[in-house]
Each structure stands twice: as structure tokens, then as C-alpha cells.
Design a protein around this motif. Structure first.
Motif, mmCIF file in Angstrom:
data_model
loop_
_atom_site.group_PDB
_atom_site.id
_atom_site.type_symbol
_atom_site.label_atom_id
_atom_site.label_comp_id
_atom_site.label_asym_id
_atom_site.label_seq_id
_atom_site.Cartn_x
_atom_site.Cartn_y
_atom_site.Cartn_z
ATOM 1 N N ARG A 97 0.806 -1.236 0.000
ATOM 2 C CA ARG A 97 0.000 0.000 0.000
ATOM 3 C C ARG A 97 0.839 1.287 0.000
ATOM 4 O O ARG A 97 1.778 1.390 -0.750
ATOM 5 N N ASN A 152 -5.243 -2.170 12.205
ATOM 6 C CA ASN A 152 -5.725 -1.877 10.841
ATOM 7 C C ASN A 152 -7.228 -1.615 10.919
ATOM 8 O O ASN A 152 -7.823 -1.688 12.003
ATOM 9 N N ALA A 154 -9.660 -3.371 9.769
ATOM 10 C CA ALA A 154 -10.407 -4.581 10.136
ATOM 11 C C ALA A 154 -10.480 -4.681 11.668
ATOM 12 O O ALA A 154 -11.543 -4.979 12.240
ATOM 13 N N ILE A 180 -14.011 -7.437 1.735
ATOM 14 C CA ILE A 180 -12.778 -6.817 1.253
ATOM 15 C C ILE A 180 -11.815 -7.976 1.061
ATOM 16 O O ILE A 180 -11.929 -8.988 1.725
ATOM 17 N N VAL A 225 -21.655 0.615 6.160
ATOM 18 C CA VAL A 225 -20.349 0.196 5.654
ATOM 19 C C VAL A 225 -20.192 0.797 4.268
ATOM 20 O O VAL A 225 -21.072 0.637 3.410
ATOM 21 N N HIS A 226 -19.080 1.492 4.062
ATOM 22 C CA HIS A 226 -18.842 2.079 2.746
ATOM 23 C C HIS A 226 -18.558 0.955 1.748
ATOM 24 O O HIS A 226 -17.692 0.117 1.970
ATOM 25 N N SER A 228 -16.718 0.142 -0.656
ATOM 26 C CA SER A 228 -15.532 0.697 -1.324
ATOM 27 C C SER A 228 -15.221 0.043 -2.649
ATOM 28 O O SER A 228 -14.841 0.721 -3.591
ATOM 29 N N LEU A 259 -15.718 3.326 7.078
ATOM 30 C CA LEU A 259 -15.514 4.101 5.865
ATOM 31 C C LEU A 259 -14.484 3.452 4.929
ATOM 32 O O LEU A 259 -14.342 3.863 3.782
ATOM 33 N N GLY A 260 -13.758 2.465 5.412
ATOM 34 C CA GLY A 260 -12.743 1.826 4.567
ATOM 35 C C GLY A 260 -11.548 2.739 4.382
ATOM 36 O O GLY A 260 -10.709 2.853 5.249
ATOM 37 N N SER A 261 -11.519 3.417 3.255
ATOM 38 C CA SER A 261 -10.399 4.319 2.987
ATOM 39 C C SER A 261 -10.653 5.688 3.605
ATOM 40 O O SER A 261 -9.994 6.103 4.540
ATOM 41 N N SER A 292 -8.812 3.422 7.315
ATOM 42 C CA SER A 292 -7.459 2.845 7.290
ATOM 43 C C SER A 292 -6.381 3.913 7.306
ATOM 44 O O SER A 292 -6.555 4.995 6.746
ATOM 45 N N ASP A 294 -3.354 3.280 5.858
ATOM 46 C CA ASP A 294 -2.477 3.120 4.691
ATOM 47 C C ASP A 294 -3.220 3.077 3.366
ATOM 48 O O ASP A 294 -2.692 2.635 2.361
ATOM 49 N N LYS A 295 -4.464 3.544 3.365
ATOM 50 C CA LYS A 295 -5.138 3.715 2.073
ATOM 51 C C LYS A 295 -4.928 5.175 1.647
ATOM 52 O O LYS A 295 -3.802 5.640 1.661
HETATM 53 C C1 LIG Z 1 -10.183 -1.709 3.311
HETATM 54 C C2 LIG Z 1 -11.413 -1.862 4.086
HETATM 55 C C3 LIG Z 1 -11.419 -2.564 5.293
HETATM 56 C C4 LIG Z 1 -10.194 -3.209 5.840
HETATM 57 O O1 LIG Z 1 -9.219 -2.246 6.163
HETATM 58 P P1 LIG Z 1 -7.715 -2.729 6.472
HETATM 59 O O2 LIG Z 1 -7.030 -1.469 6.905
HETATM 60 O O3 LIG Z 1 -7.193 -3.302 5.219
HETATM 61 O O4 LIG Z 1 -7.800 -3.733 7.572
HETATM 62 C C5 LIG Z 1 -12.600 -2.660 5.965
HETATM 63 N N1 LIG Z 1 -13.724 -2.115 5.498
HETATM 64 C C6 LIG Z 1 -13.771 -1.436 4.327
HETATM 65 C C7 LIG Z 1 -15.059 -0.852 3.854
HETATM 66 C C8 LIG Z 1 -12.605 -1.280 3.584
HETATM 67 O O5 LIG Z 1 -12.621 -0.617 2.420
#
Ligand SMILES: *Cc1c(COP(=O)(O)O)cnc(C)c1O
Length: 462
Positions: A97, A152, A154, A180, A225-226, A228, A259-261, A292, A294-295
Motif C-alpha cells: 500500500r 488496521n 479490520a 474486502i 459500511v462504505h 468501497s 468508511l474503509g479508505s 485505514s 495506509d489507504k
Molecule cells: C479496506 C477496508 C477494510 C479493511 O481495512 P484494512 O485497513 O485493510 O484492515 C474494511 N472495510 C472497508 C469498507 C474497507 O474498504
């Protein structure tokens, strides 16, 4: 056993003698006797095998010191090797990443070699836990009341669920039950956290009344939950966070969003696809928001949870927090990265993720043309080198349809054979700094969006 074979065995030098060899002695002095004797033993066993099977001495036995050096280099080579990421995916999960900003690297080096104020107040103010400094920074950047940092995103989702709704029901739209890559699936995480998933709505349409109808005295959380890495198009409906917050407040149930990223800056101002911003959700009143490190944030692997103080306190005090917490190296890198966001005008230059994502196509094309000129003679007669437009991906749970115009140097085998192409890709993967491209349409594509060390690549390919 034939006499010839016996004779070959007897020609093998003894380990003791090898250790005293003038060419090997300095190697022992440098690396110690334990490792060198072990490697020599392995080499001897290998030589015996060759003699047994082929009735001849292996060629490398001509020069034991040289053969030892080769094995020593293999043994000491780190598994985690730098590569040229020319795959066209900027945030490539399998390639680690985000590349970190220089300030983060400096902070990490300093934190690694020194004792640091991880959970130690210089002014004796008793601020408590290790996330404090970063939490204050995140509050300043997002308007949240408090924050919590874990390994992270998750882990962030797992901790939110376990701490806020233990043994309770969590309501999620059917359209948002995401998977994911790498085994993160909302229903599984829900189970692991000890929560009961209550799905509402349909795959394409979920309304506020669906959430309302599912609420009962066992409901512990309303969650969004986004989505993504996919999008549902056509006849669709989803509930906005602000509506869900209003329902939650009316019913006395907290709300959370994975939100994921997420992005702390508006991506659209840089000409990039829109990405939801954590601070907007905080302004909408969502109680907990996770994303996250690192996104798109462009920092180290980490999970960031921001939100209401009372709930963050519950997260900080939950036993899982101790298991999911990050170390000083991550905290140092994350803090330095977040501090860059206090100076948003500097981000495009100093945050590698944003710098690479915003690289204009003409600039990438120029790199392609320079490389083509310098590399074409080297591949003459075997490959045709061309500069061609292509599309980069953001990666890491961004929509695959959100693509960025880029430029590639392509290699087409003149003999038209896939095997020739494969062997070129293989050759590049085994370089001291491997070059990772993409095979597509009978060509090897090097998307140059992420290439910042042009000279080093030239050297590697020459
Ligand atoms: C990427 C993502 C995750 C997981 O995030 P990590 O930092 O890889 O553990 C969880 N939920 C969503 C919606 C994501 O996009």
C-alpha cells in the motif's frame, strides 16, 4: 558403491579444513562460525547427493569460497524486498500500500532507536494512554471528540462492534455486507465480535423505514459500511448517515460507519474521484467512524476510529484494545503523516500517495519517452518498445471503475510468443530490485505513474 564414486566422496574437503581456508576464514570472522559451518555442512550434503545420483563432482566444488558466498547472500537476503511498482495500482495491497512521507520515515527512525514518550507525560499531566497525542491531532483535523488507534481498519471494525454492541443486534443494510480482499467480511467480523447481524432492506434498495422496523430492545448499533470496492447502479436507494443518526438519536441507539479508505481532504479538488470524508460524517453526527491508515490517508498500516468521547472511552478500556493496539513505530509514522494534513497546501508535494495519484498524464508520458529512447537499443531484435496511454487504478478498496489516465512503456515480443513475454517478466521479477509490471494483450506493460527513481530503473533494466 563403485570405486570412482568412493574416490569422489573422498575428494570432498572436510568442514574443519574449509573453515581454515584463507579465503573462508575472513567470512567466519565476519559472520561467526555457527552460520558458516551450517552452510558448509549443507553444501557438503548437497555435493554428496550429486555424486550419488550423477557419479560426478558438482561444478561449484571447484571454488568452495565462491559457492559459500552465493549461499550466504541468499541466506542473509531479506524476504521483504523493495520492488519497482509499475503495476498501475498505486495503493497495491500485495506491495504494501502507501509509500510514506519523508517526515514519517524520519520519525520512525528516531522512534526505533530511542526511548520515547509513548505512555509517559513529561509534564506529569496524567494524560494516560498511548493514542493521546494522535487523538488530539485527529480531533483538530476532523472535529471529533476523541480517537482510538489499532492495527488496521479490520481491527477497528472488530473493536467498535465488540465494545459498543456486545451480545446485541447490529443493523446493516443488505447492500452493504461487503467483502474486502483477505477474508474481511462483515457477517464474519460481526460473529467474531459477538454481535448478531440483522440485515435490512434489499441488495439494491434500503430505506429508513427498514432500519426503523428492525429496531427492538436488543438493538445495540446502527451501522453503515462504505461499499468501497463495488457499486450498485440502476434502481437504488440507500440511507444517508444524517438520516440514520436522527433515527438513532430518537431511539437512543448509537451509529457507526466503516468508511474503509476515507480521505481527510476533498479528492475532487485534485481532479480525483470523490471519496467520503470522515470529518463530514462526524459533522453529520455519526458516533463512531473508522478508516485505514495506509489507504488514501497515505500513512502506515493502522486503523483509526474517531467519534464521541464516551464511546471511544469504551473502546480504549476494552480488553481487545490491548491486543489490537499499535506500537511506537506505527504511532510515530502516523503522527508525522497526520501533521502534514495541518498544512494541506504542502500535501500534493510531500505525501507520496497524493503526489502519485495526481501526477499528470503528460508528465508520465515524458518519462515513458525518455525510457523508450534509452532502453530500445538494449532490447533491439527481441522486443518492440512503445509508449502507450493506459489507465492506473487507485487500489486498496477503491472502485475499479475509478481510473486515472496514465502512460506506459510496453514490451511486445517480436517472435509473438507468450513464453518470451513470460520469461521477460520472470527475469525482471528476479532482479535485485524486482520490476513488477502487468501482462496484458500480449505485451508487458510498465505503468510509469509510480516511478520516481528513473535512473535506478534504467540501471536495473540495463
Ligand atoms: C479496506 C477496508 C477494510 C479493511 O481495512 P484494512 O485497513 O485493510 O484492515 C474494511 N472495510 C472497508 C469498507 C474497507 O474498504
Amino acid at each position: 558403491m563403485s570405486t570412482e564414486t568412493q574416490q569422489l566422496y573422498s575428494q570432498l574437503p572436510a568442514i574443519d579444513r574449509l573453515l581454515r581456508d584463507p579465503a573462508i576464514e575472513p567470512v567466519v570472522a565476519k559472520h561467526g562460525q555457527t552460520l558458516i559451518s551450517e552452510l558448509l555442512r549443507q553444501m557438503q550434503a548437497q555435493a554428496r547427493d550429486t555424486i550419488k545420483i550423477q557419479q560426478q563432482m558438482p561444478a561449484w566444488c571447484q571454488d568452495w569460497p565462491q559457492a559459500l558466498q552465493v549461499r550466504l547472500n541468499q541466506q542473509l537476503r531479506l524476504a521483504l524486498q523493495p520492488v519497482f511498482n509499475l503495476s498501475g495500482t498505486v495503493l497495491h495491497t500485495n506491495l504494501g500500500r502507501a509509500l510514506l512521507p519523508q517526515v514519517a520515515m524520519d520519525a520512525v527512525v528516531s522512534a526505533m532507536g530511542n526511548a520515547v514518550t509513548l505512555e509517559y507525560d513529561l509534564d506529569d499531566a496524567g494524560r494516560g494512554h498511548r493514542d493521546r497525542a494522535i487523538a488530539d491531532l485527529l480531533c483538530q483535523l476532523t472535529g471529533a471528540e476523541d480517537a482510538c488507534i489499532v492495527n488496521n481498519n479490520a481491527a477497528a471494525v472488530l473493536l467498535m462492534l465488540a465494545a459498543v454492541a456486545p451480545g446485541q443486534q447490529v443493523i446493516v443494510s443488505r447492500g452493504e455486507l461487503v467483502e474486502i480482499g483477505g477474508a474481511f467480511r462483515i457477517p464474519d467480523v460481526m460473529r467474531q465480535a459477538g454481535c448478531q447481524l440483522v440485515e435490512v432492506g434489499t441488495t439494491n434498495r434500503t430505506h429508513l423505514k427498514d432500519y426503523r422496523a428492525a429496531i427492538n430492545e436488543q438493538t445495540g448499533l446502527l451501522m453503515k459500511v462504505h461499499t468501497s470496492n463495488y457499486c450498485i447502479q440502476g434502481f437504488t436507494a440507500a440511507v444517508e448517515e444524517s438520516e440514520l443518526v436522527a433515527l438513532g438519536r430518537e431511539q437512543g441507539i448509537p451509529t457507526a460507519t466503516d468508511l474503509g479508505s476515507g480521505s481527510l481532504i476533498d479528492m475532487v479538488q485534485y481532479g480525483l474521484p470523490a471519496e467520503p470524508m470522515p470529518q463530514r460524517l462526524i459533522a453529520d453526527g455519526v458516533d463512531l467512524v473508522s478508516f485505514s491508515g495506509d489507504k488514501l490517508l497515505g500513512g502506515p498500516q493502522a486503523g483509526i476510529i474517531i467519534g464521541k468521547k464516551a464511546l471511544i472511552d469504551r473502546l480504549q478500556q476494552h480488553p481487545l484494545k490491548r491486543a489490537l493496539r499499535v506500537g511506537k513505530i506505527t504511532l510515530a509514522a502516523l503522527e508525522a503523516t497526520l501533521r502534514l494534513y495541518l498544512q494541506p497546501e504542502l500535501l500534493a508535494a510531500h505525501l507520496p500517495t497524493l503526489r502519485l495519484l495526481t501526477r499528470p498524464q503528460p508528465a508520465i508520458q515524458q518519462i515513458a519517452e525518455r525510457l523508450q529512447k534509452q532502453l530500445a537499443p538494449r532490447f533491439a531484435g527481441r522486443f518492440e518498445l512503445r509508449c502507450e496511454p493506459c489507465w492506473s487504478q487507485i487500489g486498496s478498496g477503491s472502485l475499479p471503475v475509478d481510473r486515472l489516465p496514465s502512460y506506459a512503456l510496453t514490451f511486445t515480443p517480436l517472435d509473438g510468443r507468450g513464453a518470451t513475454l513470460e520469461s521477460l517478466a520472470q527475469q525482471w521479477r528476479s532482479l535485485p530490485q524486482p520490476v513488477i509490471g502487468r501482462l496484458k494483450d500480449g505485451k508487458l506493460w510498465l505503468d510509469l505513474r509510480c516511478l520516481e527513481q528513473e535512473e535506478a530503473l534504467l540501471e536495473a533494466l540495463n
